[in-house]
Design a protein around this motif. Structure first.
Motif, PDB file in Angstrom:
ATOM      1  N   LEU A 167       0.821  -1.206   0.000  1.00  0.00           N
ATOM      2  CA  LEU A 167       0.000   0.000   0.000  1.00  0.00           C
ATOM      3  C   LEU A 167       0.858   1.260   0.000  1.00  0.00           C
ATOM      4  CD1 LEU A 167      -2.730  -1.150   2.544  1.00  0.00           C
ATOM      5  CD2 LEU A 167      -3.132  -0.569   0.135  1.00  0.00           C
ATOM      6  N   GLN A 168       1.975   1.212   0.679  1.00  0.00           N
ATOM      7  CA  GLN A 168       2.858   2.380   0.749  1.00  0.00           C
ATOM      8  C   GLN A 168       3.766   2.508  -0.478  1.00  0.00           C
ATOM      9  OE1 GLN A 168       4.433   1.437   4.812  1.00  0.00           O
ATOM     10  NE2 GLN A 168       3.899   3.564   5.238  1.00  0.00           N
ATOM     11  N   PRO A 219       1.419   2.797  -4.970  1.00  0.00           N
ATOM     12  CA  PRO A 219       0.168   3.565  -4.835  1.00  0.00           C
ATOM     13  C   PRO A 219      -0.849   3.290  -5.930  1.00  0.00           C
ATOM     14  CG  PRO A 219       1.984   4.964  -5.554  1.00  0.00           C
ATOM     15  CD  PRO A 219       2.586   3.656  -5.180  1.00  0.00           C
ATOM     16  N   ASP A 220      -0.408   2.757  -7.061  1.00  0.00           N
ATOM     17  CA  ASP A 220      -1.347   2.518  -8.158  1.00  0.00           C
ATOM     18  C   ASP A 220      -1.864   1.081  -8.194  1.00  0.00           C
ATOM     19  OD1 ASP A 220      -0.997   5.147  -9.063  1.00  0.00           O
ATOM     20  OD2 ASP A 220       0.795   4.586 -10.195  1.00  0.00           O
ATOM     21  N   ASN A 276      -7.583   1.454   1.813  1.00  0.00           N
ATOM     22  CA  ASN A 276      -7.506   2.725   1.084  1.00  0.00           C
ATOM     23  C   ASN A 276      -7.229   3.895   2.020  1.00  0.00           C
ATOM     24  OD1 ASN A 276      -7.749   2.161  -1.678  1.00  0.00           O
ATOM     25  ND2 ASN A 276      -9.967   1.800  -1.480  1.00  0.00           N
ATOM     26  N   HIS A 277      -7.869   3.872   3.205  1.00  0.00           N
ATOM     27  CA  HIS A 277      -7.622   4.927   4.174  1.00  0.00           C
ATOM     28  C   HIS A 277      -6.171   4.876   4.648  1.00  0.00           C
ATOM     29  CE1 HIS A 277      -9.087   7.140   8.065  1.00  0.00           C
ATOM     30  NE2 HIS A 277      -8.211   7.844   7.354  1.00  0.00           N
ATOM     31  N   ARG A 280      -3.616   3.804   2.983  1.00  0.00           N
ATOM     32  CA  ARG A 280      -2.774   4.291   1.895  1.00  0.00           C
ATOM     33  C   ARG A 280      -2.762   5.825   1.845  1.00  0.00           C
ATOM     34  NH1 ARG A 280      -4.116   1.713  -3.676  1.00  0.00           N
ATOM     35  NH2 ARG A 280      -2.184   0.525  -3.437  1.00  0.00           N
ATOM     36  N   SER A 281      -3.922   6.432   2.052  1.00  0.00           N
ATOM     37  CA  SER A 281      -3.997   7.896   2.012  1.00  0.00           C
ATOM     38  C   SER A 281      -3.278   8.561   3.170  1.00  0.00           C
ATOM     39  CB  SER A 281      -5.446   8.353   1.964  1.00  0.00           C
ATOM     40  OG  SER A 281      -6.119   8.027   3.170  1.00  0.00           O
ATOM     41  N   VAL A 282      -3.282   7.911   4.320  1.00  0.00           N
ATOM     42  CA  VAL A 282      -2.663   8.482   5.522  1.00  0.00           C
ATOM     43  C   VAL A 282      -1.156   8.233   5.553  1.00  0.00           C
ATOM     44  CG1 VAL A 282      -2.565   8.360   8.031  1.00  0.00           C
ATOM     45  CG2 VAL A 282      -4.784   8.321   6.874  1.00  0.00           C
ATOM     46  N   TYR A 283      -0.732   7.034   5.118  1.00  0.00           N
ATOM     47  CA  TYR A 283       0.665   6.646   5.315  1.00  0.00           C
ATOM     48  C   TYR A 283       1.448   6.506   4.000  1.00  0.00           C
ATOM     49  CZ  TYR A 283      -0.911   5.522  10.020  1.00  0.00           C
ATOM     50  OH  TYR A 283      -1.431   5.610  11.294  1.00  0.00           O
ATOM     51  N   LYS A 284       0.924   7.071   2.930  1.00  0.00           N
ATOM     52  CA  LYS A 284       1.630   6.947   1.648  1.00  0.00           C
ATOM     53  C   LYS A 284       3.001   7.610   1.741  1.00  0.00           C
ATOM     54  CE  LYS A 284      -0.494  11.077  -0.385  1.00  0.00           C
ATOM     55  NZ  LYS A 284      -1.343  11.569  -1.498  1.00  0.00           N
ATOM     56  N   THR A 334       6.049   9.709   0.268  1.00  0.00           N
ATOM     57  CA  THR A 334       6.192  10.802  -0.700  1.00  0.00           C
ATOM     58  C   THR A 334       7.626  10.917  -1.155  1.00  0.00           C
ATOM     59  OG1 THR A 334       6.548  12.351   1.135  1.00  0.00           O
ATOM     60  CG2 THR A 334       4.303  12.087   0.304  1.00  0.00           C
TER      61      THR A 334
END
Length: 278
Positions: free
Chosen positions: A233-234, A237-238, A269-270, A272-276, A278
């Motif tokens: 998940l991290q 992302p795709d 999904n949540h 992934r959005s929080v811990y993606k 960068t």
């Protein structure tokens, strides 16, 4: 069929001077019922190789299956009998003025059933003793004592009870199956697959996981799969959730999402959005 094969060691004055000495060794293809109201005259190690039996001793009843053995103290009344035949066992009978203190120093303080972490190692030791007796009929008292000491060391090293082995020892014992899970987590896994890595029964595999990690084998597998899913998940992302579910070994994406939320408190999904990254 109840074929029995055994070897008696002819005791001499030398044996009685040794701290440990062998009395007899052998095997039953199908161990019959044994009742000893006054116990037996020597110490015994009886190892199960097939089938299942029950030991009744000191008000307790304990099953004995492949990958287990029973250590019996002398002069303790007991009874054992088969419940799944053929109940194939090998035994070693021994004595010596140091036998009791040595067993107690290993925390084998009484008659007990032991689980073997490496039954093949103990089996090899017993087979060595039987083989030497079979080809030489009579081995020296010193050789017998030496082999017996090696067997007792193997029992200390490769057996487990709930109160005689440290957690670290049990973790080392579990290492082969932990490694197997980490290498094959994306594949379907069975309890028998795990047990095969340890050379023990599926039942004992469950006992070992519970005693050591406080969880069941498949709960541990799911925890590890969730851990790997978090990495995907991290790092990817795709990658779709259903693809991640399959890559970590879950056949059902909905089941994966359910377990993930139960474990992490949020959906994949949540997460992934929080811990993606960068």
């Amino acid at each position: 069929m109840t074929m029995k094969h055994f070897f008696w060691h002819v005791l001499t004055d030398i044996d009685f001077q040794l701290p440990l000495y062998l009395v007899s060794t052998g095997y039953w293809v199908n161990q019959p019922t044994v009742v000893r109201k006054d116990g037996y005259k020597a110490y015994q190690w009886i190892q199960c190789f097939d089938g299942q039996g029950v030991l009744e001793i000191e008000g307790k009843s304990m099953t004995l299956s492949k990958g287990q053995g029973m250590l019996l103290y002398p002069e303790v009344p007991h009874r054992y009998y088969p419940v799944e035949e053929p109940w194939t066992v090998q035994w070693v009978e021994f004595n010596g003025h140091f036998a009791g203190p040595l067993l107690q120093s290993m925390q084998f303080n009484c008659s007990m059933v032991l689980f073997m972490t490496k039954p093949d190692m103990v089996e090899a030791r017993i087979n060595e003793i039987n083989h030497l007796y079979s080809i030489r009929n009579q081995i020296s008292s010193y050789d017998g004592s030496h082999l017996l000491y090696g067997l007792l060391m193997d029992l200390f090293r490769y057996t487990s009870t709930s109160d005689t082995r440290s957690n670290q020892e049990q973790l080392e014992q579990l290492k082969p199956v932990i490694d197997y899970i980490q290498q094959h987590f994306e594949q379907p896994l069975t309890l028998q697959d795990l047990a095969n890595q340890l050379g023990v029964t599926p039942q004992y595999t469950c006992v070992l996981f519970q005693q050591t990690l406080g969880t069941r084998p498949f709960a541990y597998i799911n925890q590890y799969r969730i851990l790997k899913a978090k990495e995907f998940l991290q790092l990817s992302p795709d990658l779709e959730i259903n693809h991640i579910s399959a890559k970590v070994g879950f056949e059902s994406p909905s089941y994966f999402i359910k377990l993930f939320k139960r474990s992490e408190g949020i959906t994949p999904n949540h997460f992934r959005s929080v811990y993606k990254l960068t």
